[in-house]
Design a protein around this motif. Structure first.
Motif, PDB file in Angstrom:
ATOM      1  N   ASN A 453       0.814  -1.226   0.000  1.00  0.00           N
ATOM      2  CA  ASN A 453       0.000   0.000   0.000  1.00  0.00           C
ATOM      3  C   ASN A 453       0.845   1.271   0.000  1.00  0.00           C
ATOM      4  O   ASN A 453       0.559   2.230   0.725  1.00  0.00           O
ATOM      5  CB  ASN A 453      -0.945   0.016   1.214  1.00  0.00           C
ATOM      6  N   PHE A 454       1.862   1.270  -0.789  1.00  0.00           N
ATOM      7  CA  PHE A 454       2.778   2.404  -0.787  1.00  0.00           C
ATOM      8  C   PHE A 454       2.142   3.633  -1.441  1.00  0.00           C
ATOM      9  O   PHE A 454       2.396   4.767  -1.061  1.00  0.00           O
ATOM     10  CB  PHE A 454       4.068   2.011  -1.525  1.00  0.00           C
ATOM     11  N   LYS A 455       1.281   3.372  -2.429  1.00  0.00           N
ATOM     12  CA  LYS A 455       0.624   4.491  -3.121  1.00  0.00           C
ATOM     13  C   LYS A 455      -0.230   5.283  -2.126  1.00  0.00           C
ATOM     14  O   LYS A 455      -0.204   6.503  -2.089  1.00  0.00           O
ATOM     15  CB  LYS A 455      -0.248   3.945  -4.258  1.00  0.00           C
ATOM     16  N   ASN A 458       1.934   7.465  -0.007  1.00  0.00           N
ATOM     17  CA  ASN A 458       2.342   8.655  -0.774  1.00  0.00           C
ATOM     18  C   ASN A 458       1.203   9.646  -0.882  1.00  0.00           C
ATOM     19  O   ASN A 458       1.383  10.842  -0.675  1.00  0.00           O
ATOM     20  CB  ASN A 458       2.730   8.239  -2.198  1.00  0.00           C
ATOM     21  N   HIS A 463       4.984  12.675  -1.126  1.00  0.00           N
ATOM     22  CA  HIS A 463       6.079  11.907  -1.722  1.00  0.00           C
ATOM     23  C   HIS A 463       7.323  11.868  -0.831  1.00  0.00           C
ATOM     24  O   HIS A 463       8.009  10.845  -0.748  1.00  0.00           O
ATOM     25  CB  HIS A 463       6.414  12.542  -3.072  1.00  0.00           C
ATOM     26  N   ASP A 467       9.414   8.755   0.490  1.00  0.00           N
ATOM     27  CA  ASP A 467      10.874   8.540   0.380  1.00  0.00           C
ATOM     28  C   ASP A 467      11.461   8.131   1.732  1.00  0.00           C
ATOM     29  O   ASP A 467      12.309   7.239   1.818  1.00  0.00           O
ATOM     30  CB  ASP A 467      11.568   9.830  -0.082  1.00  0.00           C
ATOM     31  N   ARG A 489      17.756  -1.940  -4.644  1.00  0.00           N
ATOM     32  CA  ARG A 489      16.456  -1.371  -5.004  1.00  0.00           C
ATOM     33  C   ARG A 489      16.234  -1.701  -6.469  1.00  0.00           C
ATOM     34  O   ARG A 489      16.998  -1.283  -7.337  1.00  0.00           O
ATOM     35  CB  ARG A 489      16.478   0.133  -4.777  1.00  0.00           C
ATOM     36  N   GLY A 492      10.639   1.175  -7.976  1.00  0.00           N
ATOM     37  CA  GLY A 492      10.174   2.192  -7.025  1.00  0.00           C
ATOM     38  C   GLY A 492      10.174   1.710  -5.584  1.00  0.00           C
ATOM     39  O   GLY A 492      11.012   2.122  -4.780  1.00  0.00           O
ATOM     40  N   LYS A 562       0.910 -10.876  -2.239  1.00  0.00           N
ATOM     41  CA  LYS A 562       0.024  -9.699  -2.284  1.00  0.00           C
ATOM     42  C   LYS A 562      -1.429 -10.165  -2.385  1.00  0.00           C
ATOM     43  O   LYS A 562      -2.304  -9.683  -1.678  1.00  0.00           O
ATOM     44  CB  LYS A 562       0.340  -8.836  -3.505  1.00  0.00           C
ATOM     45  N   LYS A 566      -1.221  -9.841   1.693  1.00  0.00           N
ATOM     46  CA  LYS A 566      -0.059  -8.948   1.933  1.00  0.00           C
ATOM     47  C   LYS A 566       0.625  -9.240   3.271  1.00  0.00           C
ATOM     48  O   LYS A 566       0.134 -10.038   4.054  1.00  0.00           O
ATOM     49  CB  LYS A 566      -0.478  -7.475   1.857  1.00  0.00           C
TER      50      LYS A 566
HETATM   51  N1  LIG Z   1       7.751   8.380  -2.408  1.00  0.00           N
HETATM   52  C1  LIG Z   1       8.105   7.595  -3.427  1.00  0.00           C
HETATM   53  N2  LIG Z   1       7.169   6.888  -4.051  1.00  0.00           N
HETATM   54  C2  LIG Z   1       7.512   6.080  -5.060  1.00  0.00           C
HETATM   55  C3  LIG Z   1       8.852   5.963  -5.460  1.00  0.00           C
HETATM   56  N3  LIG Z   1       8.902   5.080  -6.477  1.00  0.00           N
HETATM   57  C4  LIG Z   1       7.635   4.643  -6.706  1.00  0.00           C
HETATM   58  N4  LIG Z   1       6.786   5.257  -5.832  1.00  0.00           N
HETATM   59  C5  LIG Z   1       5.340   5.124  -5.725  1.00  0.00           C
HETATM   60  O1  LIG Z   1       5.032   3.842  -5.229  1.00  0.00           O
HETATM   61  C6  LIG Z   1       3.642   3.588  -5.559  1.00  0.00           C
HETATM   62  C7  LIG Z   1       3.457   2.156  -5.917  1.00  0.00           C
HETATM   63  O2  LIG Z   1       2.096   1.942  -6.050  1.00  0.00           O
HETATM   64  P1  LIG Z   1       1.455   0.568  -6.479  1.00  0.00           P
HETATM   65  O3  LIG Z   1       2.350  -0.101  -7.516  1.00  0.00           O
HETATM   66  O4  LIG Z   1       0.044   0.819  -6.893  1.00  0.00           O
HETATM   67  O5  LIG Z   1       1.564  -0.336  -5.224  1.00  0.00           O
HETATM   68  P2  LIG Z   1       0.965  -0.194  -3.763  1.00  0.00           P
HETATM   69  O6  LIG Z   1       0.175   1.037  -3.511  1.00  0.00           O
HETATM   70  O7  LIG Z   1       2.137  -0.411  -2.865  1.00  0.00           O
HETATM   71  O8  LIG Z   1       0.016  -1.414  -3.693  1.00  0.00           O
HETATM   72  P3  LIG Z   1       0.381  -2.912  -3.422  1.00  0.00           P
HETATM   73  O9  LIG Z   1       1.719  -3.161  -4.046  1.00  0.00           O
HETATM   74  O10 LIG Z   1      -0.670  -3.717  -4.040  1.00  0.00           O
HETATM   75  O11 LIG Z   1       0.457  -3.078  -1.928  1.00  0.00           O
HETATM   76  C8  LIG Z   1       3.308   4.557  -6.686  1.00  0.00           C
HETATM   77  O12 LIG Z   1       2.407   5.530  -6.212  1.00  0.00           O
HETATM   78  C9  LIG Z   1       4.640   5.200  -7.041  1.00  0.00           C
HETATM   79  O13 LIG Z   1       4.488   6.559  -7.431  1.00  0.00           O
HETATM   80  C10 LIG Z   1       9.832   6.758  -4.782  1.00  0.00           C
HETATM   81  O14 LIG Z   1      11.031   6.732  -5.065  1.00  0.00           O
HETATM   82  N5  LIG Z   1       9.409   7.540  -3.774  1.00  0.00           N
END
Ligand SMILES: Nc1nc2c(ncn2[C@@H]2O[C@H](COP(=O)(O)OP(=O)(O)OP(=O)(O)O)[C@@H](O)[C@H]2O)c(=O)[nH]1
Length: 579
Positions: A453-455, A458, A463, A467, A489, A492, A562, A566
């Motif tokens: 759930n990184f999105k 963010n 952002h 990071d 890494r 992302g 996932k 998760k």
């Molecule tokens: N802050 C930040 N965000 C990043 C970076 N690289 C990628 N992202 C973000 O990571 C998010 C990945 O989102 P998703 O691929 O939808 O995955 P998720 O929200 O983690 O969902 P799941 O993987 O299903 O748990 C995106 O919003 C990218 O913009 C980075 O270097 N810094």
């Protein structure tokens, strides 16, 4: 006298003779008065104490102590004396000639008997050893009897041994040959290859390998053993020498790095690199760390070469511009001094003029010369401004290149945000670990981690917080892994971990420990305590497998993690991996 009277008299004498009223004094006075003889007391407790401290190191000692204890228990001085006499007699028994007996037994073992195979003799000897039960006397006499029996047996005649016995002999011979071969190969292939710097020892190791394969009799074995002992003795010296040479080389390297670091006092990036190298060389270095040193040095050399070239170009540009500026200044000065001369001429003409009409021509010339001078001045100022801008741009470029030089090593193999390896770094590490695992026959595991759930994180916190969460994960992973595990890494919020010398079960344990650790270490975002979790897929890397194929397999498993809730670790399913 009645006992009561005797007792009373005994007490009276004790007082009269001023003796201590101890039981012993009372007892002797009592017997003196009664005219009887004092019966000696048996010191049972003291003797039992002595028995308890006696050694019981072998069967003979155990039996002696048992006999003594039973004599003490029955309060029998004669039994005690009997056991002591027995002990002394046993000690006085003639010394056994063990060396001669053993030599004899070995000789008979090697002899080619007509009616006895080696396996039969081996078995008989084993029986003697087992049945003697550590009792040296019994062992000596049984072994002597066996040696005598073999001595009197017939010399070799090719009497066929029973089928079963022959099989045993063959098996023994086979395992003996296999062992010899293994040992010989160790000498020829391993020991000798470690002795490149000591050719005479290397030749000796090779020769001993050959002798080992061929030696057949006891005398040969003795010779071989003596030569091996000598080789080992000399090897110790070689090992010491090599350790000394290594230490000397390391201190030379240290000195060299120190001198370079003194020379490049102004170059921060070089100093950083040199410090990193010195840190690496500061302690006993492993093969992995040696790779790291080599990689860093290569990067220093490569990048330094190209960036230094760029900086030199920029400096050269500045020099050219300065030279142009000086030239311009010269011609401007020429122009101004020409203008001054002209003006002086005009002033003289004006002073000498008789009428206004004569002045008209001079005024026109003055106006034209002034106009020309203004244009020249303006042109020069423009040129100076342009030059100043170009010098500033060149300086900025130098500054940028210096900065790039400072960061370059990290950028080449490391991800600039998290400091974990980047894809290039992963490729290098993967190649090294795969070949190391195949060389050593050890297991290498690879895991793909993706933050959950990184999105959302963010989107909710921004952002920058995202990071920081990445940095938090990397710091936690680093704390939990062993120094030779590598984290990179991959995308992302996707990471790859290489776990050398790790079984798949252990890899799962490592990843789960990591997950537990993340639940203990909260991540703070705007004073909110957040829990960073990840899903992971893990697999064993097959022998010499391509990186992309191992990552693909782990990636599929990660997506299963996932899809099934998760914050889980899934092992790449058995039908996709046959390791
Ligand atoms: N802050 C930040 N965000 C990043 C970076 N690289 C990628 N992202 C973000 O990571 C998010 C990945 O989102 P998703 O691929 O939808 O995955 P998720 O929200 O983690 O969902 P799941 O993987 O299903 O748990 C995106 O919003 C990218 O913009 C980075 O270097 N810094």
């Amino acid at each position: 006298m009645q006992p009561l009277d005797i007792a009373r008299e005994a007490l009276r004498r004790l007082a009269m003779r001023q003796l201590q009223p101890t039981p012993e004094n009372y007892r002797s006075l009592y017997h003196e008065i009664a005219g009887t003889k004092a019966e000696e007391l048996f010191p049972e407790r003291a003797l039992k104490l002595v028995c308890s401290t006696l050694p019981r190191l072998n069967q003979a000692q155990i039996e002696f102590v048992q006999r003594l204890e039973s004599a003490v228990g029955s309060r029998s001085w004669s039994a005690i004396s009997g056991s002591l006499v027995g002990l002394l007699r046993a000690q006085a028994a003639p010394q056994r000639k063990w060396t001669a007996l053993l030599k004899d037994v070995f000789k008979q073992l090697e002899r080619n008997h007509a009616s006895l195979s080696f396996a039969q003799k081996h078995q008989a000897l084993q029986q003697v050893l087992d049945s003697s039960n550590g009792e040296l006397d019994a062992l000596y006499s049984r072994m002597s009897a066996l040696a005598d029996k073999w001595e009197s047996a017939d010399e070799a005649g090719p009497t066929p041994a029973p089928a079963g016995v022959e099989a045993v002999t063959a098996a023994t011979d086979n395992s003996d040959a296999a062992l010899r071969d293994l040992f010989a190969r160790t000498l020829e292939g391993v020991v000798s290859s470690l002795l490149i710097a000591a050719p005479d020892l290397r030749d000796e190791a090779l020769e001993l390998g050959t002798v080992l394969r061929e030696v057949r009799d006891m005398r040969g074995v003795d010779d071989l053993a003596a030569r091996l002992r000598n080789l080992i003795y000399r090897l110790n010296w070689v090992v010491d020498d090599q350790a000394e040479i290594r230490a000397g080389l390391m201190s030379l390297l240290d000195l060299l790095l120190k001198n370079i670091s003194d020379l490049v006092i102004d170059d921060r990036w070089m100093r950083g690199q040199i410090d990193a190298l010195r840190n690496l060389c500061d302690h006993p270095i492993s093969a992995r760390e040696l790779d790291e040193v080599e990689r860093r040095l290569r990067e220093v050399i490569e990048r330094q070469g190209s960036l230094r070239g760029n900086i030199d170009d920029a400096k050269h540009q500045i020099k050219l511009m300065l030279a142009g500026f000086v030239e311009q200044l010269g011609s401007f000065t020429d122009a101004t001094s020409g203008f001054g001369n002209k003006m002086e001429g005009y002033a003289r003409t004006i002073a000498e003029a008789d009428d206004i009409g004569a002045l008209q021509g001079v005024i026109a010339e003055v106006i034209s010369a002034t106009h020309e001078m203004r244009q020249t001045t303006e042109r020069s100022r423009n040129e100076v401004d342009t030059m100043r801008d170009r010098v500033r741009a060149a300086e900025a470029e130098i500054e940028r290149l210096q900065l790039e030089l400072e960061q370059t090593s990290e950028r080449m193999r490391h991800d600039p945000l998290t400091g974990a390896l980047n894809r290039k770094g992963l490729e290098e590490s993967y190649a090294k670990e795969v070949s190391r695992a195949s060389r050593r026959g050890t297991k290498l595991c690879l895991a793909v981690l993706d933050i959950d759930n990184f999105k959302r994180l963010n989107d909710t916190y921004g952002h920058n917080t995202g990071d920081e969460a990445l940095l938090h994960l990397v710091a936690t992973v680093r704390d939990c892994l062993r120094p030779h595990d590598t984290l990179s890494r991959y995308g992302g919020e996707e990471f790859v971990i290489l776990l050398p010398e790790t079984s798949i079960d252990d890899a799962v344990i490592v990843l789960q420990r990591l997950q537990r650790e993340l639940t203990k270490r909260f991540f703070l975002a705007n004073n909110d305590k957040l829990l960073i979790t990840f899903s992971a897929g893990v697999t064993v890397v097959l022998q010499d497998e391509q990186q992309s194929s191992a990552i693909e397999r782990a990636d599929v498993a990660m997506y299963q993690a996932k899809a099934t809730g998760k914050n889980r670790v899934v092992v790449a399913s058995a039908d996709t991996v046959s390791a």
